[in-house]
Design a protein around this motif. Structure first.
Motif, PDB file in Angstrom:
ATOM      1  N   LEU A 182      -6.336   5.516   9.360  1.00  0.00           N
ATOM      2  CA  LEU A 182      -6.015   4.955   8.053  1.00  0.00           C
ATOM      3  C   LEU A 182      -6.348   5.977   6.973  1.00  0.00           C
ATOM      4  O   LEU A 182      -7.464   6.485   6.908  1.00  0.00           O
ATOM      5  CB  LEU A 182      -6.832   3.673   7.820  1.00  0.00           C
ATOM      6  CG  LEU A 182      -6.648   3.000   6.456  1.00  0.00           C
ATOM      7  CD1 LEU A 182      -5.227   2.474   6.300  1.00  0.00           C
ATOM      8  CD2 LEU A 182      -7.669   1.871   6.282  1.00  0.00           C
ATOM      9  N   VAL A 183      -5.370   6.281   6.125  1.00  0.00           N
ATOM     10  CA  VAL A 183      -5.569   7.184   4.986  1.00  0.00           C
ATOM     11  C   VAL A 183      -5.460   6.352   3.714  1.00  0.00           C
ATOM     12  O   VAL A 183      -4.489   5.612   3.538  1.00  0.00           O
ATOM     13  CB  VAL A 183      -4.517   8.316   4.973  1.00  0.00           C
ATOM     14  CG1 VAL A 183      -4.713   9.216   3.757  1.00  0.00           C
ATOM     15  CG2 VAL A 183      -4.592   9.132   6.262  1.00  0.00           C
ATOM     16  N   LEU A 190       0.906   0.951   3.586  1.00  0.00           N
ATOM     17  CA  LEU A 190       0.109  -0.266   3.481  1.00  0.00           C
ATOM     18  C   LEU A 190      -0.409  -0.434   2.059  1.00  0.00           C
ATOM     19  O   LEU A 190      -0.604   0.548   1.347  1.00  0.00           O
ATOM     20  CB  LEU A 190      -1.098  -0.208   4.422  1.00  0.00           C
ATOM     21  CG  LEU A 190      -0.858  -0.204   5.929  1.00  0.00           C
ATOM     22  CD1 LEU A 190      -2.149   0.161   6.647  1.00  0.00           C
ATOM     23  CD2 LEU A 190      -0.377  -1.576   6.383  1.00  0.00           C
ATOM     24  N   GLY A 191      -0.652  -1.667   1.655  1.00  0.00           N
ATOM     25  CA  GLY A 191      -1.257  -1.897   0.347  1.00  0.00           C
ATOM     26  C   GLY A 191      -0.929  -3.270  -0.200  1.00  0.00           C
ATOM     27  O   GLY A 191      -0.402  -4.142   0.501  1.00  0.00           O
ATOM     28  N   HIS A 192      -1.240  -3.435  -1.465  1.00  0.00           N
ATOM     29  CA  HIS A 192      -0.936  -4.685  -2.161  1.00  0.00           C
ATOM     30  C   HIS A 192       0.487  -4.586  -2.712  1.00  0.00           C
ATOM     31  O   HIS A 192       0.750  -3.845  -3.658  1.00  0.00           O
ATOM     32  CB  HIS A 192      -1.946  -4.918  -3.286  1.00  0.00           C
ATOM     33  CG  HIS A 192      -3.359  -5.086  -2.793  1.00  0.00           C
ATOM     34  ND1 HIS A 192      -3.839  -6.284  -2.353  1.00  0.00           N
ATOM     35  CD2 HIS A 192      -4.365  -4.174  -2.635  1.00  0.00           C
ATOM     36  CE1 HIS A 192      -5.092  -6.143  -1.961  1.00  0.00           C
ATOM     37  NE2 HIS A 192      -5.437  -4.867  -2.114  1.00  0.00           N
ATOM     38  N   GLU A 208     -13.824  -4.489   1.988  1.00  0.00           N
ATOM     39  CA  GLU A 208     -13.650  -5.459   3.070  1.00  0.00           C
ATOM     40  C   GLU A 208     -12.331  -5.227   3.805  1.00  0.00           C
ATOM     41  O   GLU A 208     -12.273  -5.298   5.043  1.00  0.00           O
ATOM     42  CB  GLU A 208     -13.710  -6.886   2.528  1.00  0.00           C
ATOM     43  CG  GLU A 208     -15.076  -7.318   1.998  1.00  0.00           C
ATOM     44  CD  GLU A 208     -15.381  -6.765   0.615  1.00  0.00           C
ATOM     45  OE1 GLU A 208     -14.473  -6.153  -0.018  1.00  0.00           O
ATOM     46  OE2 GLU A 208     -16.523  -6.936   0.166  1.00  0.00           O
ATOM     47  N   GLU A 209     -11.258  -4.951   3.044  1.00  0.00           N
ATOM     48  CA  GLU A 209      -9.956  -4.695   3.665  1.00  0.00           C
ATOM     49  C   GLU A 209      -9.988  -3.414   4.487  1.00  0.00           C
ATOM     50  O   GLU A 209      -9.460  -3.369   5.601  1.00  0.00           O
ATOM     51  CB  GLU A 209      -8.871  -4.622   2.588  1.00  0.00           C
ATOM     52  CG  GLU A 209      -8.576  -5.968   1.955  1.00  0.00           C
ATOM     53  CD  GLU A 209      -7.788  -5.856   0.657  1.00  0.00           C
ATOM     54  OE1 GLU A 209      -7.216  -6.883   0.241  1.00  0.00           O
ATOM     55  OE2 GLU A 209      -7.751  -4.762   0.053  1.00  0.00           O
ATOM     56  N   ARG A 210     -10.616  -2.382   3.953  1.00  0.00           N
ATOM     57  CA  ARG A 210     -10.728  -1.121   4.695  1.00  0.00           C
ATOM     58  C   ARG A 210     -11.506  -1.324   5.993  1.00  0.00           C
ATOM     59  O   ARG A 210     -11.122  -0.815   7.055  1.00  0.00           O
ATOM     60  CB  ARG A 210     -11.441  -0.069   3.843  1.00  0.00           C
ATOM     61  CG  ARG A 210     -10.679   0.384   2.615  1.00  0.00           C
ATOM     62  CD  ARG A 210     -11.395   1.547   1.977  1.00  0.00           C
ATOM     63  NE  ARG A 210     -10.845   1.898   0.670  1.00  0.00           N
ATOM     64  CZ  ARG A 210     -11.150   2.998  -0.010  1.00  0.00           C
ATOM     65  NH1 ARG A 210     -12.018   3.862   0.515  1.00  0.00           N
ATOM     66  NH2 ARG A 210     -10.617   3.252  -1.176  1.00  0.00           N
ATOM     67  N   ALA A 211     -12.601  -2.065   5.905  1.00  0.00           N
ATOM     68  CA  ALA A 211     -13.439  -2.278   7.080  1.00  0.00           C
ATOM     69  C   ALA A 211     -12.699  -3.065   8.153  1.00  0.00           C
ATOM     70  O   ALA A 211     -12.772  -2.733   9.349  1.00  0.00           O
ATOM     71  CB  ALA A 211     -14.728  -3.001   6.679  1.00  0.00           C
ATOM     72  N   ALA A 212     -11.971  -4.104   7.731  1.00  0.00           N
ATOM     73  CA  ALA A 212     -11.238  -4.924   8.695  1.00  0.00           C
ATOM     74  C   ALA A 212     -10.137  -4.119   9.370  1.00  0.00           C
ATOM     75  O   ALA A 212      -9.949  -4.196  10.598  1.00  0.00           O
ATOM     76  CB  ALA A 212     -10.654  -6.144   7.997  1.00  0.00           C
ATOM     77  N   LEU A 213      -9.402  -3.325   8.598  1.00  0.00           N
ATOM     78  CA  LEU A 213      -8.343  -2.495   9.170  1.00  0.00           C
ATOM     79  C   LEU A 213      -8.923  -1.438  10.097  1.00  0.00           C
ATOM     80  O   LEU A 213      -8.392  -1.185  11.186  1.00  0.00           O
ATOM     81  CB  LEU A 213      -7.536  -1.832   8.060  1.00  0.00           C
ATOM     82  CG  LEU A 213      -6.602  -2.742   7.252  1.00  0.00           C
ATOM     83  CD1 LEU A 213      -6.002  -1.982   6.075  1.00  0.00           C
ATOM     84  CD2 LEU A 213      -5.498  -3.301   8.131  1.00  0.00           C
TER      85      LEU A 213
END
Length: 244
Positions: free
Chosen positions: A46-47, A131-133, A24-29
């Motif tokens: 995005l990598v 980017l990340g948590h 979901e996070e990948r798709a939104a970004l």
């Protein structure tokens, strides 16, 4: 959280957990990156799950830890490329903040040759955003005063939204926290009465990128306070396209 809230909440983070980005996070970004690439004529990418770019001693010296996701900011060489990378790259950074992700703008402490291969051979790589948590939320840095970054004729009364825009601009990430910019107000308007604001760089490392980031922050802060204006130079605000 809206983008104005994101400006308040977002701070640079250099240490990340091993938790991967969700689908979901990948798709939104990816959706936000596609929109920004189209609006800004850029080739950002995005990598994910790629730890080599930040595995050097230089990255370790820069206190980066567990960085395996990053945004590559690149595009066709042009005089405005760096500023567009700053403006639209920060748009992605604030979108990531909405998703609960942390980030950090990175100018040099990564393996540039490796990352350059992630971009088209004809593109110029400007920089990346980690980017990340995050392991933490980061913390605010010292900031200049509004008077130090504005140019306003003595005795001129400025609208409240201009001050709100400057406040948001002062929260913009800049290289080495240099805040090397000046935002101006002179009371001039267009023929239809729309006021002008001006912005210029005072120089320094990555100052053109910084200028793009600061523009976006000012626009978000000013519009959140009800402001409507135009830049004195030819730069177009892209906020209406984003529904802000």
């Amino acid at each position: 959280m809206d983008f104005n809230d994101g400006i308040e909440a977002r701070h640079s983070v250099r240490s990340y957990t091993a938790v991967p980005l969700s689908e979901e996070e990948r798709a939104a970004l990816s959706q936000e990156i596609a929109r920004s690439n189209e609006a800004g004529n850029l080739h950002m990418r995005l990598v994910v799950d790629e730890p080599e770019a930040f595995s050097s001693l230089l990255a370790h010296y820069g206190k980066f830890r567990n960085v395996s996701n990053y945004l590559v900011l690149a595009g066709t060489p042009a005089p405005s490329l760096e500023q567009r990378c700053g403006y639209f790259g920060e748009r992605i950074v604030l979108a990531a903040q909405e998703l609960g992700l942390s980030s950090c703008w990175v100018g040099g402490t990564f393996k540039r040759r490796l990352v350059k291969r992630m971009a088209s051979a004809d593109d110029r790589l400007v920089l990346v955003v980690a980017l990340g948590h995050g392991e933490g939320k980061g913390h605010a840095h010292r900031s200049k005063s509004a008077d130090a970054v504005t140019s306003i004729p003595e005795g001129t009364e400025v609208p409240a939204w201009f001050g709100a825009g400057v406040d948001a601009a002062l929260k913009a990430p800049t290289a080495m926290n240099q805040q090397s910019f000046e935002i101006g107000w002179a009371g001039r308007t267009t023929q239809d009465g729309t006021p002008f604001a001006s912005i210029r760089s005072k120089g320094g490392p990555f100052s053109a990128v910084d200028l793009g980031i600061v523009r976006l922050h000012f626009e978000i802060g000013a519009r959140a306070a009800g402001g409507s204006f135009r830049w004195e130079d030819s730069w177009k605000s892209f906020l209406p396209e984003y529904g802000l």
